[in-house]
Write an enzyme that holds these catalytic residues in place. Sequence first.
Site, PDB file in Angstrom:
ATOM      1  N   ASP A 195      34.983  51.160  41.667  1.00 43.02           N
ATOM      2  CA  ASP A 195      36.127  51.825  41.031  1.00 43.02           C
ATOM      3  C   ASP A 195      35.701  52.958  40.108  1.00 43.02           C
ATOM      4  OD1 ASP A 195      38.204  50.138  42.109  1.00 43.02           O
ATOM      5  OD2 ASP A 195      37.432  48.560  40.812  1.00 43.02           O
ATOM      6  N   HIS A 203      30.950  43.814  37.340  1.00 41.45           N
ATOM      7  CA  HIS A 203      31.571  43.217  38.517  1.00 41.45           C
ATOM      8  C   HIS A 203      31.349  41.716  38.472  1.00 41.45           C
ATOM      9  CE1 HIS A 203      32.188  42.195  42.812  1.00 41.45           C
ATOM     10  NE2 HIS A 203      33.043  43.180  42.784  1.00 41.45           N
TER      11      HIS A 203
END
Length: 457
Positions: A393, A334
């Site tokens: 996700d 991320h």
Amino acid sequence: MENGKNIYSENTPEIVELAKLSEAADQIENELFVKYDVKRGLRDLNGKGVLTGLTRISEIVAKEEKDGKSIPKDGELYFRGYDVKKLIKAASDDNRFAFEECAYLLLFDKLPSKNELSDFNRLLGFYRSLPTSFVRDIIMKAPSRDMMNTLARSVLTLYSYDDLADDTSLPNVLRQSLQLISLFPLLSIYGYQAYNHYHEGNTLFIHPPLEELSTAETILYLLRPDSKYTELEAKLLDICLVLHMEHGGGNNSSFTTHVVSSSMTDTYSVIAAAIGSLKGPRHGGANIKVVHMFDDIEANVKNWEDEAEVEAYLRKILNKEAFDKAGLIYGIGHAIYSKSDPRATVLKGFVEKLAIEKGREDELKLYELVEKLAPQIISGERKMYKGVSANVDFYSGFVYRMLGLPEELYPTIFAMARIVGWSAHRMEELANNGKIIRPAYMAIEPRKGYMDMKDRD
């Protein structure tokens, strides 16, 4: 266009040559970005975002300061100062939905009382109704294969149905925002049903919404042919919506919301721009890549419990030898979080119950194994300025698969949640009456003298 077809396609020689000219004209040498200290992507070389604004809406914590140094820590996410983990746990412990409560909090900086939440839910239910014939005249006409484009088109069209569309006073923008929060599930799912019918040849289902349902329940009710769902399914989807509804002012679509709002344009134009940003695969489409990657892993790894075999295949993916040859293990890493993404941590804690209900425990074990191995493999083979871990996700696509949600709707489910954050950020931008956002760009093209037509090649 000629007879409904493009005269010039991307492979037409004229287009190919013009594209080459355009590409050559726009190239900028990497060393120039360093020379002029340009923060590409509004991030420095260490990945830290450039400070471009202030917000009260949410806070992302990924590091802590110790002895003058930034030390990575387990990620934290706060909505208006409240830890999201605690907000979700409290709702779960009370066996109630959290999305509407968190929407109230993000919009009004206040945890609602029981009566306030009840009134807010009734208001959202009241607004959950499209203009007369909107489905027939707009959604059913020229249905798109891309649900995000369908959603953006519907949002822009709603401008024509609003007598106060250009009024940017806060009461009016709040009214528009609440309507859009309520309508996003209808616009998205009806758009999918039209596509599924006209493009895929399946039966058309258009269920009218029920005012008393939560947002998560509404999504499942509208989508499924029989409108049936279990309590666990609705509650887990509700958690997914909370985890996606807001993530700081610097994420691409929320920053887009601030930028476009600062021009004082209308709400529908702002939200359509945010949808366009979220649609991008670098932002809102990552969970589709995750589930496709796992389809590939499951097809090529014989023993899902064999760490060595799974690790070997992940190395192939990382080395561009397998899956889409992009060299990415999707769902891992991320831009901000390093040790852990709190959204992934929360979601993982609820996934097991649904996996058991759906009989997919073996697949969950494979996800957990990849989650364990991937950061080790990436860190060992690539130079990293910070740690990597599973992001939201990684598990959300798996949840949507278990819920039987069509992949075409994955990005719009993100939008159905994030519309709350966008609305809060738009209100914040307008409330502060700031200047139009206009960062500086340095021109590096040399100046040239004009050349007459007869002297050009």
